[in-house]
Design a protein around this motif. Sequence first.
Motif, mmCIF file in Angstrom:
data_model
loop_
_atom_site.group_PDB
_atom_site.id
_atom_site.type_symbol
_atom_site.label_atom_id
_atom_site.label_comp_id
_atom_site.label_asym_id
_atom_site.label_seq_id
_atom_site.Cartn_x
_atom_site.Cartn_y
_atom_site.Cartn_z
ATOM 1 N N TYR A 226 -5.966 -14.442 5.248
ATOM 2 C CA TYR A 226 -6.723 -14.040 4.055
ATOM 3 C C TYR A 226 -6.823 -12.517 3.962
ATOM 4 C CZ TYR A 226 -10.702 -12.239 1.641
ATOM 5 O OH TYR A 226 -11.481 -11.436 0.857
ATOM 6 N N ALA A 227 -7.111 -11.857 5.072
ATOM 7 C CA ALA A 227 -7.319 -10.405 5.055
ATOM 8 C C ALA A 227 -6.090 -9.668 4.549
ATOM 9 C CB ALA A 227 -7.711 -9.908 6.443
ATOM 10 N N ALA A 228 -4.899 -10.130 4.928
ATOM 11 C CA ALA A 228 -3.680 -9.483 4.446
ATOM 12 C C ALA A 228 -3.619 -9.539 2.927
ATOM 13 C CB ALA A 228 -2.452 -10.159 5.055
ATOM 14 N N GLU A 229 -3.994 -10.669 2.354
ATOM 15 C CA GLU A 229 -4.007 -10.798 0.890
ATOM 16 C C GLU A 229 -5.080 -9.900 0.274
ATOM 17 O OE1 GLU A 229 -4.559 -14.913 0.033
ATOM 18 O OE2 GLU A 229 -2.631 -15.529 0.902
ATOM 19 N N ALA A 230 -6.223 -9.797 0.934
ATOM 20 C CA ALA A 230 -7.307 -8.969 0.409
ATOM 21 C C ALA A 230 -6.925 -7.494 0.398
ATOM 22 C CB ALA A 230 -8.580 -9.178 1.236
ATOM 23 N N TYR A 231 -6.210 -7.045 1.427
ATOM 24 C CA TYR A 231 -5.795 -5.637 1.451
ATOM 25 C C TYR A 231 -4.777 -5.350 0.352
ATOM 26 C CZ TYR A 231 -8.109 -5.605 5.990
ATOM 27 O OH TYR A 231 -9.042 -5.711 6.996
ATOM 28 N N ALA A 232 -3.912 -6.317 0.065
ATOM 29 C CA ALA A 232 -2.988 -6.138 -1.053
ATOM 30 C C ALA A 232 -3.755 -6.043 -2.364
ATOM 31 C CB ALA A 232 -1.995 -7.288 -1.098
ATOM 32 N N ALA A 233 -4.785 -6.866 -2.530
ATOM 33 C CA ALA A 233 -5.616 -6.794 -3.733
ATOM 34 C C ALA A 233 -6.390 -5.491 -3.790
ATOM 35 C CB ALA A 233 -6.577 -7.978 -3.773
ATOM 36 N N GLY A 234 -6.796 -4.978 -2.629
ATOM 37 C CA GLY A 234 -7.498 -3.698 -2.582
ATOM 38 C C GLY A 234 -6.612 -2.554 -3.029
ATOM 39 N N ALA A 235 -5.319 -2.646 -2.738
ATOM 40 C CA ALA A 235 -4.379 -1.626 -3.212
ATOM 41 C C ALA A 235 -4.256 -1.679 -4.731
ATOM 42 C CB ALA A 235 -3.007 -1.827 -2.560
ATOM 43 N N GLU A 236 -4.238 -2.872 -5.267
ATOM 44 C CA GLU A 236 -4.156 -3.016 -6.725
ATOM 45 C C GLU A 236 -5.396 -2.464 -7.408
ATOM 46 O OE1 GLU A 236 -3.470 -7.116 -7.506
ATOM 47 O OE2 GLU A 236 -1.505 -7.152 -6.527
ATOM 48 N N ALA A 237 -6.535 -2.503 -6.721
ATOM 49 C CA ALA A 237 -7.796 -2.040 -7.289
ATOM 50 C C ALA A 237 -7.995 -0.528 -7.154
ATOM 51 C CB ALA A 237 -8.968 -2.746 -6.617
ATOM 52 N N SER A 238 -7.046 0.166 -6.547
ATOM 53 C CA SER A 238 -7.188 1.599 -6.337
ATOM 54 C C SER A 238 -7.237 2.374 -7.668
ATOM 55 C CB SER A 238 -6.009 2.125 -5.517
ATOM 56 O OG SER A 238 -6.039 3.547 -5.453
ATOM 57 N N PRO A 239 -8.078 3.386 -7.746
ATOM 58 C CA PRO A 239 -8.091 4.227 -8.949
ATOM 59 C C PRO A 239 -6.788 4.986 -9.164
ATOM 60 C CG PRO A 239 -9.474 5.183 -7.224
ATOM 61 C CD PRO A 239 -9.110 3.790 -6.787
ATOM 62 N N VAL A 240 -5.950 5.048 -8.125
ATOM 63 C CA VAL A 240 -4.633 5.656 -8.289
ATOM 64 C C VAL A 240 -3.834 4.923 -9.367
ATOM 65 C CG1 VAL A 240 -2.435 6.098 -7.111
ATOM 66 C CG2 VAL A 240 -4.585 6.529 -5.930
ATOM 67 N N ASN A 241 -4.147 3.638 -9.542
ATOM 68 C CA ASN A 241 -3.426 2.835 -10.525
ATOM 69 C C ASN A 241 -3.966 2.970 -11.934
ATOM 70 O OD1 ASN A 241 -1.665 1.615 -8.619
ATOM 71 N ND2 ASN A 241 -3.313 0.251 -7.974
ATOM 72 N N ASP A 242 -5.047 3.673 -12.133
ATOM 73 C CA ASP A 242 -5.647 3.801 -13.457
ATOM 74 C C ASP A 242 -4.671 4.480 -14.412
ATOM 75 O OD1 ASP A 242 -7.831 2.692 -12.316
ATOM 76 O OD2 ASP A 242 -9.147 4.431 -12.543
ATOM 77 N N GLY A 243 -4.674 4.022 -15.607
ATOM 78 C CA GLY A 243 -3.831 4.629 -16.620
ATOM 79 C C GLY A 243 -2.445 4.087 -16.590
ATOM 80 N N ILE B 40 0.839 -1.204 0.000
ATOM 81 C CA ILE B 40 0.000 0.000 0.000
ATOM 82 C C ILE B 40 0.870 1.249 0.000
ATOM 83 C CG2 ILE B 40 -1.606 1.360 1.391
ATOM 84 C CD1 ILE B 40 -2.854 -1.328 2.280
ATOM 85 N N ASP B 41 1.868 1.271 0.859
ATOM 86 C CA ASP B 41 2.747 2.441 0.931
ATOM 87 C C ASP B 41 3.460 2.681 -0.394
ATOM 88 O OD1 ASP B 41 2.025 2.801 3.560
ATOM 89 O OD2 ASP B 41 3.857 1.918 4.390
ATOM 90 N N ALA B 42 3.923 1.612 -1.021
ATOM 91 C CA ALA B 42 4.625 1.753 -2.298
ATOM 92 C C ALA B 42 3.690 2.258 -3.380
ATOM 93 C CB ALA B 42 5.237 0.418 -2.705
ATOM 94 N N MET B 43 2.459 1.735 -3.382
ATOM 95 C CA MET B 43 1.485 2.178 -4.377
ATOM 96 C C MET B 43 1.186 3.659 -4.218
ATOM 97 S SD MET B 43 -2.004 3.055 -4.660
ATOM 98 C CE MET B 43 -2.836 2.221 -3.310
ATOM 99 N N LEU B 44 0.954 4.086 -3.014
ATOM 100 C CA LEU B 44 0.624 5.488 -2.771
ATOM 101 C C LEU B 44 1.803 6.402 -3.094
ATOM 102 C CD1 LEU B 44 -1.346 5.148 0.594
ATOM 103 C CD2 LEU B 44 -2.278 5.372 -1.710
ATOM 104 N N ARG B 45 2.986 5.952 -2.763
ATOM 105 C CA ARG B 45 4.176 6.763 -3.026
ATOM 106 C C ARG B 45 4.493 6.811 -4.525
ATOM 107 N NH1 ARG B 45 7.264 3.979 -0.184
ATOM 108 N NH2 ARG B 45 8.143 2.673 -1.815
#
Length: 243
Positions: A226-243, A29-34
């Motif tokens: 499971y939840a740890a994996e789901a939060y990682a998937a939630g980061a991948e689904a962020s609109p920040v990653n669009d484009g 999550i931190d890497a994605m946001l940064r």
Amino acid sequence: MTSAVVSSLTSLAALEGVPSGFVAARDGIDAMLRDRGLRRTAPETTAESLLRGAYASAVLEGSTSSLDEVRNGTGDEVSDDAVRVSTELLAWAPRLSRSPLQVLARLHTVAGARALDPERLGRPRDSESAERLRTIAEALAVGPEVPAMVVAAVAHAEIAVAAPFASHNGVVARAVERLVLVGRGVDEKSLVVPEAGHLANRAAYESNLRAYRDGGSAGVHAWLLYAAEAYAAGAEASPVNDG
């Protein structure tokens, strides 16, 4: 808050594989946001994350609406309920740890406004549900000694499996999970879409909630992994990653 609740959560956070799983999810999550330029993030991106979360939460609750229908305001009643919650969700983040019971009641009141009589909104179903809500509230009020993601995952599962309200327990559970991640600094701008992480792994999501409910300590352990994996998937689904 009782020391037993803190001790229990601390013990859960130390189970085999849980610390490393949540550290990896937090690092992602931190890497994605940064890397995606958090400092340039517009409010519209947060709004899009909340919308996607509402859509995913609604589908998990039984909605058959598409994301486009939800976006256009033409979704079914369940999706409308989830969107209503999402529109005021972040306003409650500062109060979650201070007044958790008030926040839980408000979230259910908003979610169930069209489905229930007013006297049932925001109120536990019975005395057992009221006691379960008090325990959940104590978990939400713990200090920083318990990792935020552990608090989020446990609160989510507790609400989902205890079903303390007369309706919309899943919507409330997932909303609380997002609020914990926001309020405890994991994702202050609410750009991660944890609901989408659960929807992308729906079979595992539902089976691990059943394990949490019925599987004793092993089931709780499985849910946290499971939840740890789901939060990682939630980061991948962020609109920040669009484009």
